[in-house]
Design an enzyme around this catalytic site. Structure first.
Site, PDB file in Angstrom:
ATOM      1  N   SER A   1       0.846  -1.128   0.213  1.00 61.00           N
ATOM      2  CA  SER A   1       0.127   0.163   0.189  1.00 61.00           C
ATOM      3  C   SER A   1       0.862   1.549  -0.120  1.00 61.00           C
ATOM      4  CB  SER A   1      -0.766   0.141   1.426  1.00 61.00           C
ATOM      5  OG  SER A   1      -1.650   0.798   1.445  1.00 61.00           O
TER       6      SER A   1
ATOM      7  N   ASP B   1     -10.303  -5.392  -3.531  1.00 63.12           N
ATOM      8  CA  ASP B   1      -9.579  -4.828  -2.312  1.00 63.12           C
ATOM      9  C   ASP B   1     -10.122  -2.873  -2.529  1.00 63.12           C
ATOM     10  OD1 ASP B   1      -7.924  -2.860  -1.837  1.00 63.12           O
ATOM     11  OD2 ASP B   1      -6.150  -3.362  -2.449  1.00 63.12           O
TER      12      ASP B   1
ATOM     13  N   HIS C   1      -7.083  -5.808   0.824  1.00 63.99           N
ATOM     14  CA  HIS C   1      -6.259  -4.937   0.898  1.00 63.99           C
ATOM     15  C   HIS C   1      -5.675  -5.224   2.325  1.00 63.99           C
ATOM     16  CE1 HIS C   1      -4.421  -1.295  -0.161  1.00 63.99           C
ATOM     17  NE2 HIS C   1      -3.839  -0.977   1.225  1.00 63.99           N
TER      18      HIS C   1
END
Lengths: 312, 677
Positions: free
Chosen positions: A179, A256, A290
């Site tokens: 991320s 995600d 995620h």
């Protein structure tokens, strides 16, 4: 513990003076590296250290996994950059990276995501800006520019610290992250051609200039002049990258929510890399989100990807 | 000299031992007197005129008291314990001091270690000067002088060296100061050993002679038996022939007897018939006469005249019958010819050679055939004389039984008992038989023997060869119409540094199909050959095929190509020509974006984007772990890996969807950057 003796002092006076400073600096750093924890894991050791960072002007912690091979030989180092809201703990407890690291003989260093306890106004206001959201840039705006220098910390201070305090192969370094950390890994690699042998990312923020997270963070850290943002945007950096061949592996969960929310924007990065002929293998993984479960699923693939280059 | 001294030392050591054992031996026996002990140096040896055979016999006899285990000679009746006393020598009393120094045990014991047999190697000799006579042979020149004094030691001296010139032991000072000072001298123990060697030599020669005579005797026996057999065969044959003759003659005799008998019967019958008829006539006449005479007695003149006329008529009638008795048959009988020509012929055949008996064909010897010839041979019984043979043969199938005796295709006249028949077809069975001929005639045909020609060498299908670092798959086809029974694959490593000379050749035999897999070592260069085998032997080697066990090699199978594709000569490049574009191939353009590659399995593909289009795709199959990986070889980038356990064979298959060409690069060693994912 793998603490080394300090560098020797040579004959020349000016050089000696310079080295004296260096020695003192090293000594200062050495004195600040304290072990917080050490746990045996897969026949190696997962340790956490704390030190005073001169870039970030505060105490910083990092996790370091030393594989069993590190007792005998100098192992390469793989840097992991965590995402928003993470500390040095998330990765080492949730990602399950130790097994693959032990198998391939790689040291994994997992620093924190931002300076902590700096008492800057507004640093705790949001989870995606300030504490836990350093974005791996060097801030130029007040009141952030003194402490929020994660880019320099990651690319300079931390490697130096690791190389001098641990028996590692300082020539072999790679970087990856998740991320915001994915974003950090990509920009560190693209801005330092040849420094990292390989780079990979899990659900990275590929084009921060175009996504809400990036806009918020870059405005706060870098000001409103968007031309200054390009230096920290992976997609922009890819468009102008020239350097040794990088082999980039990117995994992205298809489910995600941030992908759907347009925070991650991998397509623009892929397009930029295609145009610039930067080899990327981007895998859209069906059903994954995620979270660290997603990370744990594919962390082994990523470590193998890095091992190919670090152990070559 | 060190060896000599060591021998001397050991000799002396043995002297000590020998004395003890000898002492044990003689317990319970009459202690030999002064002259009874056996020694090499007794006076008996020095008597002139003693035959050499006697001496060697003496030597042989002297060996006997030694323990049985150390000698290989056949032993005579005398046991180990009894010292043999040879009557041919009488030891002189003056040699008593010798008893302590040299006795038979010690004299014999240095030789007790090596077993002595006629064929064993002699132990190394003492390096004495052989030009001088040995201890047992005496210096004849000196002997003939007849000087007894030289042979006798002075009283009370202990001889401790041996004079080779005189052949006697002497005390050492004699050498230095006495009469022997110009003579050659050797230590006693060495002399003893040399003497032993000589004896052993002689024994060995005797043994050899013995063996020779025995061999000769056995040969003689064989000849004896052979002569007996051969003459016996001749006798038998003669008997048979005369038997035939006899039977023939007996038969003729009986036939003739029979004929004569019949003739006799015939004649007798005829005669008898005549007799009977004559008898009847006589009776008739008599009756007539009587009746006529009775008629004369009738008074009545009228009656008389009537009857008389009747009687007269009858008489005249009878008289008119011409009585002319003839002999119906002759007394002679016909002469039969004695069939002399037939008898003559029979007698002729007895004296000449017999017709040879049928030879016997030898079965096909392995390795004597080739693809177009076979070597046939036959044997004959020992007593047949043969001028030439006639060899016949014909082609048969493998299932033909020997009883189906067809006519020959070809016949050859052959002088020897073997012949190499040429111009035959490969991998074909032929039947051979032979007849032997001499002046008496031709033998019946021998039994028929089948010989098979060897097949032609097969050819290895180059495009069907596949290899990997550990093994190779070879396929070949066999020439000719019949398939061979089995094949042999031969291969050898070739090292490029030594000019392609071949090292050790390995063979795999007994392969019944036309392909096989061979285990090999990685990163080597091999040459492969194939031979075909049948019952006639094995064919020549095929042309070789070179195989490198680097990476994997295989060739595309041309017969599996789609009509629109063509395969180039190298066997690894597919070309899709513009002209051959198939109408019905779907348009794939919209399926592929610039970045998307498909890794299809079970109808689905993961969503993978690739930014740099690979020019060379590397394919890695790890069958054991069930992984199939694809790489961008140029930038060493891993593209994708399928993980799926493989249960069956995995065949690579390559396709082109648009015009262009695809080349498979094979034989590449596994690159470093392949990390098995």
């Amino acid at each position: 513990m793998f603490l080394l003796p300090g560098p020797r002092v040579a004959a020349s006076a000016s050089a000696a003076a310079a080295r004296a400073r260096a020695v003192s600096a090293v000594t200062v750093k050495k004195m600040a590296l304290t072990q917080v924890s050490s746990t045996k894991c897969f026949e190696g050791y997962q340790k956490v250290y704390e030190h005073d960072s001169y870039e970030l002007k505060c105490k910083m912690r990092f996790g370091i996994y030393l594989p069993p091979k590190a007792e005998r030989v100098k192992c390469p180092v793989l840097y992991w950059l965590s995402g928003l809201t993470c500390t040095e703990q998330n990765f080492i407890t949730k990602a399950g990276s130790q097994q693959a690291a032990a198998e391939h003989g790689i040291v994994i260093v997992a620093p924190d995501t931002s300076p902590r306890g700096c008492n800057i106004q507004g640093e705790e206001d949001s989870w995606d800006f300030g504490t836990g959201a350093g974005f791996y840039i060097n801030a130029t705006e007040d009141p952030w520019k003194t402490n929020y220098r994660m880019y320099s910390y990651i690319t300079e201070e931390l490697p130096h610290l690791i190389n001098t305090n641990f028996l590692v192969d300082s020539e072999k370094m790679s970087i990856f992250g998740h991320s915001m950390g994915g974003h950090g890994a990509l920009i560190c690699a693209l801005k330092n051609p040849g420094k990292y042998k390989s780079v990979s990312a899990l659900a990275p923020i590929c084009n921060p200039m175009q996504c809400p997270w990036g806009e918020k963070a870059f405005t706060g850290y870098l000001g409103s002049d968007k031309s200054k943002w390009e230096a920290f945007d992976a997609t922009c950096l890819a468009k102008t990258y020239s350097g040794p061949l990088l082999d980039i592996l990117v995994d992205q969960g298809k489910d995600d929510q941030f992908l759907a929310a347009g925070q991650l924007l991998p397509d623009s990065f892929i397009t930029a890399c295609t145009d610039q002929k930067i080899p990327v293998v981007f895998r859209l993984q069906e059903g994954y989100d995620h979270s660290y479960y997603f990370i744990a699923t594919f962390i082994t693939d990523h470590i193998k990807h890095h091992a190919k280059y670090l152990n070559a | 000299m060190a060896s000599e001294s060591s021998r001397e030392a050991s000799g002396e050591q043995r002297l000590g031992e020998g004395a003890e054992t000898r002492g044990e031996r003689l317990l319970g026996q009459e202690r030999p007197g002064n002259g009874d002990s056996l020694r090499f140096y007794c006076t008996g040896l020095y008597e002139p005129g003693e035959p050499a055979g006697g001496r060697s016999g003496l030597a042989a006899q002297e060996e006997q008291p030694v323990p049985a285990s150390s000698w290989g000679l056949p032993r005579e009746a005398g046991s180990a314990d009894s010292p043999v006393e040879s009557p041919s020598f009488r030891p002189a009393a003056v040699f008593d001091p010798f008893l302590q120094v040299v006795d038979s045990e010690s004299a014999c014991s240095p030789c007790s270690d090596p077993p002595l047999s006629p064929s064993s190697d002699l132990p190394s000799r003492i390096p004495l000067d052989r030009s001088h006579p040995g201890p047992l042979t005496r210096d004849l020149s000196r002997e003939s002088e007849g000087d007894p004094q030289n042979r006798e030691l002075p009283e009370g001296t202990v001889p401790d060296v041996f004079c080779q010139s005189c052949g006697i032991p002497i005390p050492a000072f004699e050498k230095l100061f006495g009469s022997h000072r110009h003579h050659r001298v050797a230590p006693l123990s060495l002399a003893v050993e040399a003497a032993k060697m000589d004896c052993q030599d002689n024994i060995r020669k005797l043994g050899q002679q013995l063996v020779q005579v025995e061999t000769f005797v056995s040969h003689m026996e064989e000849i004896f038996v052979t002569v007996e057999e051969n003459i016996g065969k001749q006798q038998h044959y003669l008997e048979l022939q005369y038997d035939d003759l006899m039977q023939f003659l007996v038969q003729r005799y009986e036939d003739r007897c029979q004929e004569l008998e019949e003739e006799k019967k015939l004649k007798l019958q005829k005669l008898y018939g005549e007799l009977v008829s004559c008898g009847q006539n006589i009776d008739l006449y008599k009756e007539l006469i009587e009746s006529t005479e009775e008629l004369f007695k009738t008074e009545d003149k009228q009656t008389f005249l009537k009857d008389g006329q009747t009687a007269l008529a009858r008489l005249e009638e009878f008289l008119q019958v011409d009585f002319n008795p003839e002999l119906p048959t002759t007394t002679e009988f016909e002469k039969f010819p004695t069939d002399m020509p037939e008898v003559q012929r029979l007698i002729d055949t007895i004296s000449s050679l017999p017709v040879p008996s049928a030879p016997s064909m030898c079965p096909q010897a392995p390795g004597t055939g080739s693809s177009d010839s076979v070597r046939v041979s036959w044997s004959l019984s020992a007593d047949d004389t043969v001028e030439f043979y006639q060899l016949h043969y014909r082609e048969v199938t493998r299932d033909t039984s020997p009883s189906q005796q067809g006519a020959a295709d070809m016949s050859l006249r052959v002088k020897e008992m073997y012949h190499t028949v040429r111009d035959l077809k490969p991998n074909t069975v032929y039947e051979f038989w032979v007849t032997a001929s001499n002046s008496a005639g031709t033998s019946p045909g021998s039994d028929r023997a089948k010989h098979t020609t060897v097949p032609l060498a097969p050819t290895i299908k180059r495009k069907a060869v596949a290899s990997c670092p550990n093994a190779a798959l070879i396929e070949w086809e066999s020439e000719g119409r019949n398939s061979a029974d089995s094949y042999t694959v031969e291969f050898c490593k070739v090292c490029s540094s030594c000019d392609w000379t071949e090292s050790l050749t390995e063979s795999l035999t007994g392969i019944t199909s036309c392909k096989t897999i061979v285990d090999l070592e990685p990163n080597e260069n091999y040459l492969f050959y194939v031979r075909a085998l049948n019952e006639g032997g094995c064919s020549d080697r095929s042309s070789p095929v070179s195989i490198r066990t680097t990476g994997n090699r295989f060739y595309l199978m041309e017969q599996t190509a789609h009509l629109a594709l063509s395969l180039l000569e190298d066997g690894v490049t597919i070309v899709y020509n513009e002209d051959n574009v198939c109408v019905d191939s779907p348009n794939y353009d919209e399926r592929f974006t610039r970045n998307k590659f498909e890794f299809l399995h079970n109808g689905i593909t993961p969503d993978v984007r690739i930014t740099v289009i690979p020019k060379q795709i590397g394919i890695l199959l790890n069958y054991d772990t069930g992984k199939l990986s694809f790489f961008n070889v140029t930038i060493r980038q891993h593209l994708f890996t399928f993980s799926h356990p493989f249960q069956q064979l995995v065949n690579p298959c390559f396709a082109l969807e648009g015009p262009g060409s695809l080349k498979i690069c094979h034989g590449i060693p596994t690159p470093e950057f392949i990390r098995l994912p």
